[in-house]
Scaffold this motif. Sequence first.
Motif, PDB file in Angstrom:
ATOM      1  N   ASP A   1       0.928  -1.095   0.082  1.00 54.73           N
ATOM      2  CA  ASP A   1       0.019   0.041   0.009  1.00 54.73           C
ATOM      3  C   ASP A   1       0.887   1.192  -0.071  1.00 54.73           C
ATOM      4  OD1 ASP A   1      -2.428  -1.663   0.109  1.00 54.73           O
ATOM      5  OD2 ASP A   1      -2.560  -1.192   2.291  1.00 54.73           O
ATOM      6  N   PHE A   2       1.730   1.168   0.744  1.00 54.26           N
ATOM      7  CA  PHE A   2       2.714   2.419   0.890  1.00 54.26           C
ATOM      8  C   PHE A   2       3.476   2.551  -0.450  1.00 54.26           C
ATOM      9  CE2 PHE A   2       6.886   4.371   1.362  1.00 54.26           C
ATOM     10  CZ  PHE A   2       6.454   5.627   1.940  1.00 54.26           C
TER      11      PHE A   2
ATOM     12  N   ALA B   1       3.957   5.871  -5.342  1.00 57.03           N
ATOM     13  CA  ALA B   1       4.090   6.182  -6.642  1.00 57.03           C
ATOM     14  C   ALA B   1       3.205   7.377  -7.125  1.00 57.03           C
ATOM     15  CB  ALA B   1       3.679   4.911  -7.478  1.00 57.03           C
ATOM     16  N   ASN B   2       2.281   7.535  -6.356  1.00 60.61           N
ATOM     17  CA  ASN B   2       1.249   8.559  -6.932  1.00 60.61           C
ATOM     18  C   ASN B   2       0.935   9.389  -5.555  1.00 60.61           C
ATOM     19  OD1 ASN B   2      -0.387  10.396  -8.213  1.00 60.61           O
ATOM     20  ND2 ASN B   2      -1.698   8.673  -9.058  1.00 60.61           N
TER      21      ASN B   2
ATOM     22  N   SER C   1       0.020  12.124  -4.905  1.00 62.94           N
ATOM     23  CA  SER C   1      -1.059  13.196  -5.033  1.00 62.94           C
ATOM     24  C   SER C   1      -2.343  12.691  -5.168  1.00 62.94           C
ATOM     25  CB  SER C   1      -0.982  14.044  -6.301  1.00 62.94           C
ATOM     26  OG  SER C   1      -1.006  13.250  -7.509  1.00 62.94           O
ATOM     27  N   LYS C   2      -2.600  11.565  -5.295  1.00 67.65           N
ATOM     28  CA  LYS C   2      -3.941  10.818  -5.237  1.00 67.65           C
ATOM     29  C   LYS C   2      -4.467  10.709  -3.991  1.00 67.65           C
ATOM     30  CE  LYS C   2      -6.023   6.534  -6.787  1.00 67.65           C
ATOM     31  NZ  LYS C   2      -6.129   5.311  -7.432  1.00 67.65           N
ATOM     32  N   LYS C   3      -5.452  10.967  -3.582  1.00 67.91           N
ATOM     33  CA  LYS C   3      -6.150  10.764  -2.074  1.00 67.91           C
ATOM     34  C   LYS C   3      -5.892   9.332  -1.433  1.00 67.91           C
ATOM     35  CE  LYS C   3      -9.740  12.135   0.793  1.00 67.91           C
ATOM     36  NZ  LYS C   3      -9.055  13.109   1.986  1.00 67.91           N
ATOM     37  N   ALA C   4      -5.350   9.101  -0.474  1.00 68.30           N
ATOM     38  CA  ALA C   4      -5.349   8.068   0.201  1.00 68.30           C
ATOM     39  C   ALA C   4      -6.701   7.453   0.567  1.00 68.30           C
ATOM     40  CB  ALA C   4      -4.467   7.921   1.329  1.00 68.30           C
ATOM     41  N   ALA C   5      -6.759   6.276   0.380  1.00 70.73           N
ATOM     42  CA  ALA C   5      -8.076   5.467   0.776  1.00 70.73           C
ATOM     43  C   ALA C   5      -8.284   5.521   2.162  1.00 70.73           C
ATOM     44  CB  ALA C   5      -8.193   4.151   0.138  1.00 70.73           C
TER      45      ALA C   5
END
Length: 66
Positions: free
Chosen positions: A53-54, A59-60, A62-66
């Motif tokens: 998951d980390f 890798a991205n 800027s994508k909001k974490a789940a």
Amino acid sequence: MRDIPISGRMFYSPDEIAGFLGVHRSTVDRWSREGKLIAPEKVGSRVLYSVADFEAWAANPSKKAA
């Protein structure tokens, strides 16, 4: 840094995550609570972060974490 294997899955400690990101552990805790970082998993009495998951988050970031 070392991965922590548990039940066939690999985990990082909060201190390891802080080291990767170059921030204090309290920042890692806060970012997790705020959804800026992946959520940790409770494994027994330990709070750990899934390596998979980390790495996906890193890798991205800027994508909001789940």
